[in-house]
Scaffold this motif. Structure first.
Motif, PDB file in Angstrom:
ATOM      1  N   ASP A  36       0.812  -1.221   0.000  1.00 52.05           N
ATOM      2  CA  ASP A  36       0.000   0.000   0.000  1.00 52.05           C
ATOM      3  C   ASP A  36       0.847   1.273   0.000  1.00 52.05           C
ATOM      4  OD1 ASP A  36      -2.247  -1.562   0.012  1.00 52.05           O
ATOM      5  OD2 ASP A  36      -2.561  -1.435   2.185  1.00 52.05           O
ATOM      6  N   THR A  37       2.014   1.232   0.641  1.00 50.12           N
ATOM      7  CA  THR A  37       2.830   2.436   0.770  1.00 50.12           C
ATOM      8  C   THR A  37       4.009   2.462  -0.184  1.00 50.12           C
ATOM      9  OG1 THR A  37       4.127   1.402   2.544  1.00 50.12           O
ATOM     10  CG2 THR A  37       2.211   2.740   3.188  1.00 50.12           C
ATOM     11  N   GLY A  38       4.113   1.469  -1.097  1.00 49.95           N
ATOM     12  CA  GLY A  38       5.229   1.448  -2.037  1.00 49.95           C
ATOM     13  C   GLY A  38       5.586   0.035  -2.430  1.00 49.95           C
ATOM     14  N   THR A  39       6.758  -0.421  -2.013  1.00 48.36           N
ATOM     15  CA  THR A  39       7.197  -1.771  -2.351  1.00 48.36           C
ATOM     16  C   THR A  39       7.882  -2.426  -1.167  1.00 48.36           C
ATOM     17  OG1 THR A  39       9.350  -0.996  -3.169  1.00 48.36           O
ATOM     18  CG2 THR A  39       7.558  -1.191  -4.785  1.00 48.36           C
ATOM     19  N   ALA A  40       7.865  -3.759  -1.172  1.00 41.90           N
ATOM     20  CA  ALA A  40       8.575  -4.558  -0.175  1.00 41.90           C
ATOM     21  C   ALA A  40       9.441  -5.572  -0.900  1.00 41.90           C
ATOM     22  CB  ALA A  40       7.598  -5.263   0.757  1.00 41.90           C
ATOM     23  N   HIS A  55      12.928  -5.391   3.345  1.00 46.03           N
ATOM     24  CA  HIS A  55      13.153  -4.002   2.953  1.00 46.03           C
ATOM     25  C   HIS A  55      11.799  -3.397   2.567  1.00 46.03           C
ATOM     26  CE1 HIS A  55      17.640  -4.300   2.433  1.00 46.03           C
ATOM     27  NE2 HIS A  55      17.306  -5.585   2.419  1.00 46.03           N
ATOM     28  N   VAL A  56      11.477  -2.263   3.144  1.00 45.86           N
ATOM     29  CA  VAL A  56      10.257  -1.532   2.807  1.00 45.86           C
ATOM     30  C   VAL A  56      10.663  -0.210   2.176  1.00 45.86           C
ATOM     31  CG1 VAL A  56       8.140  -0.470   3.685  1.00 45.86           C
ATOM     32  CG2 VAL A  56       8.961  -2.625   4.670  1.00 45.86           C
ATOM     33  N   ASN A  57      10.295  -0.061   0.922  1.00 46.40           N
ATOM     34  CA  ASN A  57      10.674   1.131   0.164  1.00 46.40           C
ATOM     35  C   ASN A  57      12.187   1.355   0.199  1.00 46.40           C
ATOM     36  OD1 ASN A  57       7.975   1.747  -0.567  1.00 46.40           O
ATOM     37  ND2 ASN A  57       7.654   2.679   1.436  1.00 46.40           N
ATOM     38  N   GLY A  58      12.916   0.249   0.076  1.00 43.96           N
ATOM     39  CA  GLY A  58      14.366   0.312   0.002  1.00 43.96           C
ATOM     40  C   GLY A  58      15.088   0.389   1.322  1.00 43.96           C
ATOM     41  N   VAL A  59      14.358   0.457   2.436  1.00 48.27           N
ATOM     42  CA  VAL A  59      14.979   0.602   3.757  1.00 48.27           C
ATOM     43  C   VAL A  59      14.871  -0.723   4.520  1.00 48.27           C
ATOM     44  CG1 VAL A  59      14.897   1.836   5.958  1.00 48.27           C
ATOM     45  CG2 VAL A  59      14.387   3.043   3.823  1.00 48.27           C
ATOM     46  N   PRO A  60      15.974  -1.247   5.082  1.00 46.25           N
ATOM     47  CA  PRO A  60      15.879  -2.460   5.912  1.00 46.25           C
ATOM     48  C   PRO A  60      14.984  -2.208   7.115  1.00 46.25           C
ATOM     49  CG  PRO A  60      18.168  -1.968   5.355  1.00 46.25           C
ATOM     50  CD  PRO A  60      17.367  -0.762   4.963  1.00 46.25           C
ATOM     51  N   SER A  61      13.885  -2.955   7.219  1.00 44.39           N
ATOM     52  CA  SER A  61      12.892  -2.709   8.260  1.00 44.39           C
ATOM     53  C   SER A  61      12.811  -3.817   9.299  1.00 44.39           C
ATOM     54  CB  SER A  61      11.506  -2.510   7.630  1.00 44.39           C
ATOM     55  OG  SER A  61      11.507  -1.368   6.803  1.00 44.39           O
ATOM     56  N   SER A  62      13.121  -5.039   8.924  1.00 46.68           N
ATOM     57  CA  SER A  62      13.091  -6.170   9.858  1.00 46.68           C
ATOM     58  C   SER A  62      14.101  -7.206   9.378  1.00 46.68           C
ATOM     59  CB  SER A  62      11.698  -6.818   9.921  1.00 46.68           C
ATOM     60  OG  SER A  62      10.724  -5.914  10.384  1.00 46.68           O
TER      61      SER A  62
END
Length: 331
Positions: A36-40, A55-62
Motif C-alpha cells: 500500500d505504501t510502495g514496495t517490499a 526491505h520496505v521502500n528500500g529501507v531495511p525494516s526487519s
C-alpha cells in the motif's frame, strides 16, 4: 539505522523463486512486491539460508531467522530485549507500533509463551504478506491491525499493556506526531502501572531529537520519573557521545503508585486490545483468551544485571539514567 546481516538471494532455477532452508517454510518472493505504501522486498543471507531481511521502500525494516524465532539482528532490538528480560517471568501484553516484519514480536513469543501481542502498521497489504512469508503467530497470540500508530494508540483502553514498543519511521526519523508530548501521554495512559515504553529514536549528533523526547517523557511519566530512575536511554557509546548517527532506545517506566484510573473520560474503554475480540488482518474474528495481569514490579534501570546484559551484547551498549540522563537531557 542499525546494522543487519548481509542480504542475498538463492534462486531456484526451475521456479525463479527463493526458498529458505527448511522444507516446510513458506515460499519467499523474488524482487519487489507492491504494497500500500510502495514496495517490499525480502533478501536472503547467502551465508544463512533461513535469515532474511525485509526491505520496505528500500529501507531495511526487519531481520528474521525463519528457523529461530528468538533471533534478533538489529542492535536496537537486542537492546530492547535486554530491557524486557528484566521484567518478571511470564506472558506479557505487548503493543508494537510499527510492526513491519514483527521480528521483536516473534522474539517475545519465543521467550514468553502465551503472551498476547498487537502489531500495528499503516500498511495493510504488508501485514497480510508478512503473515504469509514469515509464519507469524496467529491471533490471539499476535493480532495485526492496519492503522496509523497514533490513531491506534488513542483508541486503546487505559492500562491495557505491559509493554509499548514504538518503532515507526518516515524516511530516517520518527514522525513528529509520534514523538511529541501527546504521544508520550498516550503511551503512559495505555500502560499498566509498572509497564514499560520502549521507543526507537534514530538521531544524529548532537542528538537533539533524543534529548527532546526525554523531556517529553519526563513530563508525561511524572515529575519524579527522571530522579526516580524510571527514565533511561540506551545506545552504543559512540552514539551517546554524539560521534555518529544511530539508534537510541528510550525507556520509560510508569509508576506503580499512581491513583487508579477514574471515569471513562480517562480514555477509550471499548476499543480493541490484545485481550479482546477483533479482526485479524488475514480475515475473520477470533476470540482471544484473557491473560491475567497479575502483580509485576517495575523494570529496575539501576539493576547491575541489566548493565551486564547490555555490555554483553554483540555490540556493547550503555544505559544512561538518573543524574547521567539529566545531564544528557539538559545539554
Amino acid at each position: 539505522m542499525s546494522r543487519t546481516s548481509r542480504g542475498g538471494s538463492r534462486p531456484d532455477r526451475r521456479s525463479g523463486r527463493r526458498h529458505p532452508a527448511s522444507s516446510d517454510a513458506p515460499t519467499l518472493p523474488v524482487g519487489e512486491v507492491p504494497i500500500d505504501t510502495g514496495t517490499a522486498r525480502v533478501e536472503q543471507d547467502p551465508d544463512h539460508a533461513d535469515r532474511v531481511t525485509l526491505h520496505v521502500n528500500g529501507v531495511p525494516s526487519s531481520a528474521l531467522d525463519l528457523a529461530d524465532p528468538g533471533f534478533l539482528a538489529f542492535e536496537y532490538m537486542q537492546q530492547m530485549a535486554a530491557v524486557l528480560a528484566g521484567l518478571p517471568a511470564g506472558p506479557l501484553r505487548v503493543l508494537h507500533l510499527g510492526a513491519a516484519g514483527c521480528a521483536l514480536a516473534r522474539h517475545v513469543e519465543h521467550e514468553r509463551p502465551d503472551s498476547r501481542q498487537l502489531g500495528v502498521d499503516v500498511d495493510a497489504r504488508l501485514l497480510e504478506l508478512v503473515r504469509t512469508w514469515f509464519g507469524l503467530p496467529r491471533a490471539p497470540r499476535l493480532r495485526l491491525r492496519a492503522d496509523d500508530a497514533g490513531h491506534a494508540l488513542a483508541s486503546l483502553p487505559p492500562e491495557s499493556f505491559d509493554v509499548v514498543v514504538r518503532d515507526v519511521f518516515a524516511g530516517d526519523r520518527t514522525p513528529d506526531h509520534l514523538a511529541d508530548e501527546a504521544f508520550a501521554a498516550a503511551a503512559h495512559r495505555v500502560l499498566r502501572p509498572g509497564g514499560v515504553l520502549l521507543a526507537n529514536c534514530a538521531d544524529r549528533p548532537p542528538l537533539h531529537l533524543a534529548r527532546r523526547e526525554v523531556a517529553n517523557l519526563a513530563e508525561a511519566f511524572g515529575s519524579d520519573a527522571l530522579d526516580g530512575g524510571r527514565l533511561g536511554v540506551v545506545a552504543e557509546h559512540a552514539i551517546l557521545k554524539g560521534r555518529r548517527y544511530g539508534n537510541v532506545v528510550l525507556v520509560a517506566v510508569r509508576a506503580t503508585t499512581e491513583d487508579a484510573p477514574g471515569s471513562p473520560a480517562d480514555g477509550p474503554t471499548g476499543a480493541t486490545g490484545p485481550d479482546a475480540t477483533g479482526p485479524d488482518v488475514t480475515g475473520g474474528a477470533e476470540a482471544a483468551t484473557v491473560v491475567a495481569r497479575g502483580d509485576r514490579s517495575d523494570v529496575d534501570l539501576d539493576d547491575a544485571a541489566l548493565a551486564r546484559r547490555l555490555r554483553s551484547l554483540p555490540v556493547p551498549a550503555r544505559l544512561l539514567a538518573g543524574a547521567e540522563l539529566a545531564r544528557f537531557a539538559g545539554a
